[in-house]
Design an enzyme around this catalytic site. Structure first.
Site, mmCIF file in Angstrom:
data_model
loop_
_atom_site.group_PDB
_atom_site.id
_atom_site.type_symbol
_atom_site.label_atom_id
_atom_site.label_comp_id
_atom_site.label_asym_id
_atom_site.label_seq_id
_atom_site.Cartn_x
_atom_site.Cartn_y
_atom_site.Cartn_z
ATOM 1 N N GLY A 103 36.181 40.556 36.351
ATOM 2 C CA GLY A 103 37.258 39.687 36.790
ATOM 3 C C GLY A 103 38.627 40.323 36.792
ATOM 4 O O GLY A 103 39.557 39.785 37.367
ATOM 5 N N LEU A 104 38.758 41.459 36.143
ATOM 6 C CA LEU A 104 40.089 42.073 36.070
ATOM 7 C C LEU A 104 40.219 43.231 37.052
ATOM 8 O O LEU A 104 41.180 43.980 37.013
ATOM 9 C CB LEU A 104 40.366 42.558 34.640
ATOM 10 N N SER A 105 39.229 43.380 37.890
ATOM 11 C CA SER A 105 39.199 44.420 38.928
ATOM 12 C C SER A 105 39.070 45.817 38.355
ATOM 13 O O SER A 105 39.728 46.747 38.809
ATOM 14 C CB SER A 105 40.415 44.335 39.849
ATOM 15 N N SER A 106 38.209 45.956 37.367
ATOM 16 C CA SER A 106 37.995 47.285 36.797
ATOM 17 C C SER A 106 37.372 48.226 37.832
ATOM 18 O O SER A 106 37.639 49.428 37.802
ATOM 19 C CB SER A 106 37.125 47.199 35.549
ATOM 20 N N SER A 107 36.565 47.713 38.772
ATOM 21 C CA SER A 107 35.957 48.606 39.776
ATOM 22 C C SER A 107 37.048 49.282 40.586
ATOM 23 O O SER A 107 37.047 50.490 40.783
ATOM 24 C CB SER A 107 35.062 47.868 40.763
ATOM 25 N N ASP A 155 42.955 43.593 44.998
ATOM 26 C CA ASP A 155 42.931 44.368 43.748
ATOM 27 C C ASP A 155 43.710 45.669 43.889
ATOM 28 O O ASP A 155 44.582 45.991 43.077
ATOM 29 C CB ASP A 155 41.480 44.698 43.351
HETATM 30 C C1 GLA Z 1 37.333 40.423 43.762
HETATM 31 C C2 GLA Z 1 37.562 41.193 45.050
HETATM 32 C C3 GLA Z 1 38.923 40.861 45.669
HETATM 33 C C4 GLA Z 1 39.126 39.347 45.775
HETATM 34 C C5 GLA Z 1 38.796 38.679 44.456
HETATM 35 C C6 GLA Z 1 38.835 37.162 44.541
HETATM 36 O O1 GLA Z 1 38.221 40.862 42.771
HETATM 37 O O2 GLA Z 1 37.511 42.581 44.793
HETATM 38 O O3 GLA Z 1 39.050 41.489 46.924
HETATM 39 O O4 GLA Z 1 38.377 38.812 46.826
HETATM 40 O O5 GLA Z 1 37.504 39.031 43.975
HETATM 41 O O6 GLA Z 1 40.111 36.732 44.830
#
Ligand code: GLA
Length: 396
Positions: A121-125, A169
């Site tokens: 959920g924190l965009s670690s990828s 992200d």
């Molecule tokens: C993930 C995706 C983003 C976005 C979010 C939801 O983080 O990588 O591009 O779609 O979900 O807002």
């Protein structure tokens, strides 16, 4: 207690040369969830937690990397990338492939990578991909603009990892600035950094980990993206618009009036995704006004509504994240909260009153662990501040 990755690097590689440290923050998105892949409006903060990567270059092009979060090592040569292994090293392989498509690379690195919060959920990828791209660019003297860096990182997620993400992200992780809210139009890339108003009471960002890490949920994420595209395609078709190409169908290109007129013909799930899109875009616009006025109560209220819509209209948010949503709604000291990111386990986030952190942490823990006693030792709550995006000084 932080992990000393310098020490780990030394123990693993016994290299005494000066090491290069790269840091890419995580992001949170208070408003503008699930709309970036439909070219919608988004907001975001980078936070003071993220991915740290410590490297020493290797002239023979070999890469050897270890993670403090996952076991095993990743080893290959930049000029000979193996097949995807469906392991953490894929992100590094993908970064090499993306850059090799355009640039000659001969230098690799020995590196230790470490993520400072649980995955989900924190965009670690996206942070880890950006960190690897920066490392590879530094050692190979490749210069990318901020926009190139964003699009290359997206290429890795979409084409190598296979998740049809938007640009939320990567943009937050590059463009954000401490004490500012990023407001980005993902259709034309116009972007504003809105300084926290002096009228606004102080806030911090709670990151509430459900105790269950996200696994790569590409297919479920992609299904939602397809449902949005299908809704956009069908709405234009109902209106007799025939410049319709499915690949280029985005809800942002459907005028609201047209959605309103034809939404009743859509299958329920497509209609719900479209409803989320149009309402979320409106929430972002309202939220920006509230933010500019320093009205954190209204901004927070909108975050709760956004979370609600992600659960009921966009139909994501695991059962654990839904529980956290219900708990946050009755926690004193929270301005607004929602699950973070795509909603496949992981974390929820909230803007909170700094003076109430202890009570907030205690209350949420008690309620949550009461529901899920088995997650007692995995549940975690941390408080973060806004921060700058990745430091590109070294990289430029
Ligand atoms: C993930 C995706 C983003 C976005 C979010 C939801 O983080 O990588 O591009 O779609 O979900 O807002």
């Amino acid at each position: 207690m932080g992990i000393d990755i310098r020490q780990i690097h030394k123990e693993r590689f016994s290299i005494s040369d000066e090491l290069i440290r790269i840091f890419c923050p995580y992001r949170v998105c208070p408003l503008g969830a699930h709309v970036d892949h439909q070219l919608g409006l988004v907001t975001g903060f980078a936070i003071d937690k993220g991915i740290e990567l410590l490297i020493s270059p290797t002239d023979d092009g070999n890469i050897e990397a270890y993670s403090t979060n996952f076991s095993g090592k990743t080893e290959f040569n930049v000029e000979d990338v193996p097949e995807r292994r469906h392991l953490w090293g894929d992100f590094l392989q993908g970064a090499v492939v993306a850059l090799s498509n355009k640039y000659k690379m001969t230098v690799g690195f020995k590196g230790i990578v470490s993520g400072t919060l649980p995955v989900g959920g924190l965009s670690s990828s996206s942070s880890v991909i950006i960190a690897y791209l920066m490392a590879l660019c530094i050692v190979n003297h490749i210069r990318l603009t901020q926009k190139d860096l964003i699009s290359t990182a997206m290429w890795v997620e979409k084409n190598y990892i296979g998740v049809n993400v938007g640009k939320l992200d990567q943009s937050c992780e590059i463009f954000c600035k401490k004490d500012h809210l990023l407001f980005l139009d993902t259709k034309d890339d116009t972007c504003e950094l809105l300084k926290t108003s002096s009228q606004m009471p102080p806030f911090e960002i709670a990151v509430i980990f459900s105790g269950i890490e996200r696994k790569l949920a590409g297919s479920a994420y992609n299904r939602r993206v397809d449902e949005c595209k299908a809704a956009a395609y069908a709405l234009k078709a109902y209106a007799g618009i025939d410049d319709n190409d499915f690949q280029d169908s985005f809800l942002r290109n459907v005028p609201f009036g047209l959605y309103d007129e034809f939404k009743m013909y859509l299958p329920d799930n497509w209609a719900s995704r479209a409803k989320h899109f149009f309402e979320e875009n409106m929430r972002v616009q309202k939220g920006i006004k509230a933010w500019k006025k320093g009205n954190i109560d209204e901004f927070g209220e909108l975050i709760f509504e956004s979370g609600e819509s992600s659960i009921y209209n966009y139909q994501t948010g695991s059962i654990h994240l839904q529980t956290l949503h219900e708990i946050m709604l009755k926690t004193t000291g929270i301005y607004g909260g929602r699950f973070s990111g795509a909603g496949f386990n992981g974390c929820a986030i909230a803007l909170v009153e700094p003076g109430k952190k202890e009570e907030i942490a205690q209350f949420i823990r008690n309620e949550y662990v009461h529901m899920y006693p088995r997650l007692e030792h995995k549940f975690m709550i941390d408080f973060c501040k806004t921060s700058d995006g990745a430091d590109l000084k070294l990289f430029a």
